[in-house]
Write an enzyme that holds these catalytic residues in place. Structure first.
Site, short mmCIF file in Angstrom:
data_model
loop_
_atom_site.label_atom_id
_atom_site.label_comp_id
_atom_site.label_asym_id
_atom_site.label_seq_id
_atom_site.Cartn_x
_atom_site.Cartn_y
_atom_site.Cartn_z
N TYR A 3 -1.93 -0.43 -15.71
CA TYR A 3 -1.27 0.45 -14.72
C TYR A 3 -1.98 1.81 -14.66
O TYR A 3 -2.32 2.30 -13.58
CB TYR A 3 0.21 0.63 -15.08
N SER B 148 -0.43 9.00 -10.52
CA SER B 148 0.53 9.16 -11.61
C SER B 148 -0.09 10.04 -12.68
O SER B 148 -1.31 10.00 -12.88
CB SER B 148 0.86 7.78 -12.22
N1 LIG Z 1 8.94 6.31 -11.06
C1 LIG Z 1 8.02 6.94 -11.77
O1 LIG Z 1 8.31 7.45 -12.88
C2 LIG Z 1 6.62 7.08 -11.23
C3 LIG Z 1 5.75 7.94 -11.90
C4 LIG Z 1 4.46 8.09 -11.43
C5 LIG Z 1 4.05 7.40 -10.31
N2 LIG Z 1 4.91 6.55 -9.68
C6 LIG Z 1 4.41 5.84 -8.49
O2 LIG Z 1 5.27 6.13 -7.40
C7 LIG Z 1 5.17 5.07 -6.45
C8 LIG Z 1 6.58 4.66 -6.02
O3 LIG Z 1 7.24 4.09 -7.13
P1 LIG Z 1 8.80 4.29 -7.42
O4 LIG Z 1 8.92 4.98 -8.71
O5 LIG Z 1 9.48 4.85 -6.24
O6 LIG Z 1 9.21 2.77 -7.70
P2 LIG Z 1 10.21 1.77 -6.94
O7 LIG Z 1 11.54 2.42 -6.73
O8 LIG Z 1 10.17 0.52 -7.75
O9 LIG Z 1 9.51 1.55 -5.54
C9 LIG Z 1 8.36 0.76 -5.40
C10 LIG Z 1 8.20 0.41 -3.94
O10 LIG Z 1 7.01 -0.38 -3.78
C11 LIG Z 1 7.32 -1.49 -2.96
N3 LIG Z 1 6.45 -2.63 -3.23
C12 LIG Z 1 6.18 -3.20 -4.43
N4 LIG Z 1 5.38 -4.26 -4.26
C13 LIG Z 1 5.14 -4.37 -2.93
C14 LIG Z 1 4.41 -5.29 -2.12
N5 LIG Z 1 3.75 -6.33 -2.67
N6 LIG Z 1 4.39 -5.11 -0.78
C15 LIG Z 1 5.07 -4.07 -0.22
N7 LIG Z 1 5.77 -3.17 -0.93
C16 LIG Z 1 5.81 -3.33 -2.27
C17 LIG Z 1 8.78 -1.82 -3.28
O11 LIG Z 1 9.39 -2.49 -2.18
P3 LIG Z 1 9.79 -4.04 -2.12
O12 LIG Z 1 10.15 -4.48 -3.50
O13 LIG Z 1 10.93 -4.06 -1.16
O14 LIG Z 1 8.57 -4.72 -1.58
C18 LIG Z 1 9.36 -0.42 -3.41
O15 LIG Z 1 9.74 0.08 -2.15
C19 LIG Z 1 4.37 3.96 -7.12
O16 LIG Z 1 3.04 4.00 -6.66
C20 LIG Z 1 4.43 4.32 -8.60
O17 LIG Z 1 3.30 3.82 -9.30
C21 LIG Z 1 6.19 6.38 -10.11
#
Ligand SMILES: NC(=O)c1ccc[n+]([C@@H]2O[C@H](COP(=O)([O-])OP(=O)(O)OC[C@H]3O[C@@H](n4cnc5c(N)ncnc54)[C@H](OP(=O)(O)O)[C@@H]3O)[C@@H](O)[C@H]2O)c1
Length: 274
Positions: A157, A144
């Site tokens: 985080y 991130s």
């Molecule tokens: N969105 C942003 O602005 C942003 C910015 C920078 C980095 N990121 C990074 O991008 C990545 C994806 O995030 P996103 O934004 O797409 O968020 P998201 O839509 O909330 O997706 C998160 C995913 O992680 C899974 N997950 C969470 N806990 C888990 C567990 N214990 N076991 C298995 N799966 C788990 C969730 O699936 P289930 O709930 O079905 O388990 C979901 O599929 C993350 O690493 C996040 O830190 C996001």
């Protein structure tokens, strides 16, 4: 051979494929012809995506809580039982607490370390121990832009993501010359379920970050897959996020931290609730 070519007996494992950037990593890999193994806790969501992608490539859903060490240990066996080897591992699943550390439940602080750090180390270690002897494989980790400096309001985080950056770079250097490559993509803000999962008011949060930094999740996924395809190592998603991150890193640290502390929407909310 940075991105192993698709084969009927190999798979690209994507964690956190039930929503957001992870679902788009799976779509991007499938569009490039790779069979995909979709991993997350919400089985129905995974099944739906497997059905969507299954018209073009092999796609299966494996429900797994990657915070659970036993479930992680069993994951590779469950994949092997299907006659598949893991050629690509995308460590995308991630969660984050948002708000003052004095107000965040300790259990949530630790849970994000389990998912964002412990699970990545465990799954990556298992994967590379299979990939290196086979002489092919690729690991893509999701960091991130918040991981490039301390981030009051998302302190733990940001620290987990700083770990992901350093871990990815070190592992990439260790594996140089093995035919197994490692890359990391650091997205800026992306509209997904991430904020909702953290209990954050999306509108307030969105207003605090300039519009030009937001990117569609599919674009982040394309940049991430390109990073392994072209063996780029650690990359920031998008030129604008690259400039903003480098600019923030050049600011005097005390000034940067004061500004972030004053502007973070969750800290404003928490302070007014005191
Ligand atoms: N969105 C942003 O602005 C942003 C910015 C920078 C980095 N990121 C990074 O991008 C990545 C994806 O995030 P996103 O934004 O797409 O968020 P998201 O839509 O909330 O997706 C998160 C995913 O992680 C899974 N997950 C969470 N806990 C888990 C567990 N214990 N076991 C298995 N799966 C788990 C969730 O699936 P289930 O709930 O079905 O388990 C979901 O599929 C993350 O690493 C996040 O830190 C996001």
């Amino acid at each position: 051979m940075p991105l192993p070519p698709p084969s009927p007996t190999s798979t690209a494992v994507v964690t956190g494929a039930s929503s957001g950037i992870g679902a788009d990593f799976a779509r991007e890999l499938a569009a490039r012809g790779h069979g995909v193994t979709l991993v997350a806790r919400r089985s129905e969501r995974l099944q739906e995506l497997a059905a969507e992608l299954g018209t073009a490539v092999r796609a299966e859903a494996i429900a797994c809580d990657i915070a659970d060490p036993d479930a992680r240990a069993a994951l590779f066996d469950r994949i092997a039982e299907r006659g598949l080897t893991v050629d690509i591992l995308v460590n995308n699943a991630g969660i984050g607490t948002i708000g003052l550390v004095t107000r965040v439940p300790p259990v949530d602080e630790v849970a994000q370390v389990r998912v964002n750090v412990e699970a990545i180390v465990d799954l990556t270690t298992r994967a590379v121990q299979q990939m290196v002897p086979r002489g092919r494989g690729a690991i893509l980790n999701v960091g991130s832009t918040a991981g490039f400096y301390p981030f009051p309001g998302q302190t733990a985080y940001a620290a987990t993501k700083a770990f992901v950056h350093t871990y990815s770079e070190g592992l990439r250097a260790e594996l140089a010359g093995t035919s197994v490559t490692v890359a990391m993509v650091a997205p800026g803000p992306v509209r997904t379920e991430f904020l909702r999962a953290a209990g954050m008011d999306e509108k307030k949060f969105a207003a605090a970050f300039p519009k030009f930094l937001w990117m569609p999740s599919r674009e982040v996924a394309r940049i991430g897959v390109d990073a392994i395809e072209h063996d780029r190592g650690n990359v920031i998603a998008g030129r604008r996020n690259w400039v903003a991150t480098r600019f923030a890193q050049m600011l005097p640290r005390a000034f940067l931290l004061k500004t972030l502390r004053e502007q973070h929407p969750a800290l404003r909310r928490d302070r007014s609730a005191r």
